[in-house]
Scaffold this motif. Structure first.
Motif, mmCIF file in Angstrom:
data_model
loop_
_atom_site.group_PDB
_atom_site.id
_atom_site.type_symbol
_atom_site.label_atom_id
_atom_site.label_comp_id
_atom_site.label_asym_id
_atom_site.label_seq_id
_atom_site.Cartn_x
_atom_site.Cartn_y
_atom_site.Cartn_z
ATOM 1 N N TYR A 34 -9.343 5.735 -9.056
ATOM 2 C CA TYR A 34 -9.525 5.776 -7.608
ATOM 3 C C TYR A 34 -11.005 5.957 -7.257
ATOM 4 C CZ TYR A 34 -9.079 7.958 -2.954
ATOM 5 O OH TYR A 34 -9.202 8.297 -1.640
ATOM 6 N N VAL A 75 0.844 -1.188 0.000
ATOM 7 C CA VAL A 75 0.000 0.000 0.000
ATOM 8 C C VAL A 75 0.883 1.243 0.000
ATOM 9 C CG1 VAL A 75 -1.579 1.334 1.430
ATOM 10 C CG2 VAL A 75 -2.004 -1.080 1.056
ATOM 11 N N SER A 76 0.488 2.215 -0.794
ATOM 12 C CA SER A 76 1.286 3.427 -0.981
ATOM 13 C C SER A 76 1.262 4.323 0.252
ATOM 14 C CB SER A 76 0.763 4.198 -2.190
ATOM 15 O OG SER A 76 -0.647 4.268 -2.141
ATOM 16 N N ARG A 122 -13.616 3.316 -5.364
ATOM 17 C CA ARG A 122 -14.386 3.655 -4.160
ATOM 18 C C ARG A 122 -15.878 3.463 -4.384
ATOM 19 N NH1 ARG A 122 -11.453 7.275 -0.346
ATOM 20 N NH2 ARG A 122 -13.473 8.139 0.184
ATOM 21 N N PRO A 168 -5.309 -0.154 -2.053
ATOM 22 C CA PRO A 168 -4.714 0.968 -2.802
ATOM 23 C C PRO A 168 -3.219 0.749 -3.044
ATOM 24 C CG PRO A 168 -4.996 1.581 -0.505
ATOM 25 C CD PRO A 168 -5.450 0.144 -0.620
ATOM 26 N N ARG A 186 -10.934 -1.730 -0.398
ATOM 27 C CA ARG A 186 -10.106 -1.318 -1.529
ATOM 28 C C ARG A 186 -8.649 -1.593 -1.165
ATOM 29 N NH1 ARG A 186 -7.892 3.388 -4.201
ATOM 30 N NH2 ARG A 186 -7.627 4.412 -2.203
ATOM 31 N N SER A 228 0.299 0.950 -4.713
ATOM 32 C CA SER A 228 0.994 2.084 -5.332
ATOM 33 C C SER A 228 1.377 1.781 -6.776
ATOM 34 C CB SER A 228 2.229 2.438 -4.513
ATOM 35 O OG SER A 228 2.943 1.263 -4.188
ATOM 36 N N SER A 245 -3.037 4.418 4.831
ATOM 37 C CA SER A 245 -4.421 4.255 4.384
ATOM 38 C C SER A 245 -5.279 3.858 5.570
ATOM 39 C CB SER A 245 -4.436 3.169 3.296
ATOM 40 O OG SER A 245 -5.430 2.216 3.523
ATOM 41 N N ASN A 246 -6.549 4.162 5.484
ATOM 42 C CA ASN A 246 -7.457 3.728 6.540
ATOM 43 C C ASN A 246 -8.059 2.358 6.287
ATOM 44 O OD1 ASN A 246 -7.364 5.826 8.460
ATOM 45 N ND2 ASN A 246 -8.482 7.145 7.032
ATOM 46 N N GLU A 247 -7.738 1.790 5.135
ATOM 47 C CA GLU A 247 -8.282 0.470 4.832
ATOM 48 C C GLU A 247 -7.735 -0.559 5.832
ATOM 49 O OE1 GLU A 247 -10.508 -0.186 2.455
ATOM 50 O OE2 GLU A 247 -10.504 1.820 1.589
#
Lengths: 125, 125
Positions: free
Chosen positions: B6, A28-29, B10, B27, B25, B29, A32-34
């Motif tokens: 993105y 993940v970049s 979502r 995310p 999700r 990079s 994140s809140n995921e």
């Protein structure tokens, strides 16, 4: 710092694969809140969500990060065996693992905690 | 382009949550070789791995991307019901969904494919 974290995550994946798990890094970049772990691993009916840190002598895992692991495992509640694992790699060598059964802060010093071998011996059935 | 992708991801998460799934999700990079979908969703014993595209009138899903979805689902083979879903959002409105049962290229035009409602009606038990 980022590079070191990246290497540590890849090392965790390699160790878990060596131990017979299917292990995947989630690169993940941005923060994140995921509810995603750094690494997840599956073996039979067992799923492990791992947060990985790389530090000098002392690793600290915040409650928020532990909570994400638990949320991820809650999604995968079909798995009878679910475990939140905190993995600290120390700069001068060695790994320390902690099983995070509760949603709270955790910390581990170099030389404390479980090795991967200890962890598997203790928890693998 | 990135922003549009993105937003589409979502939106997929929101639609699936609306339909009672736990949806997350991922995310990631940079383009990664890890077998990860853009979104995964769980409901009971059902797991869905979703690749999301946002395009003008025509969406193309490469075999390599479909393969990653299948690899992700293979890790989670504990789930009795696993599905690789391709979701295309079109710029002038509308979504088209395809279930990717095979590992090959897929494409979909605006107006073709299933809506989310169709999809759920067809596949939800």
């Amino acid at each position: 710092m980022r590079k070191r974290g990246y290497d540590a995550e890849r090392e965790v994946v390699a160790m878990l694969r060596e131990a017979g798990f299917m292990a995947v890094r989630i690169p993940v970049s941005a923060p994140s809140n995921e509810p995603l772990p750094d690494v997840f691993a599956v073996k039979g009916d067992w799923i492990i969500a791992v947060e990985v840190k790389s530090h000098e002598n002392y690793a600290y895992f915040k409650k928020k990060q532990v909570e994400k692991l638990h949320q991820f495992l809650e999604i995968h509640r079909l798995y009878p065996r679910r475990m939140a694992l905190l993995a600290a790699k120390f700069k001068r060598g060695g790994w320390s693992l902690l099983v995070a059964e509760k949603i709270r802060d955790y910390s581990v010093k170099r030389g404390e905690g479980l090795s991967l071998e200890d962890f598997l011996r203790t928890y693998e059935k």
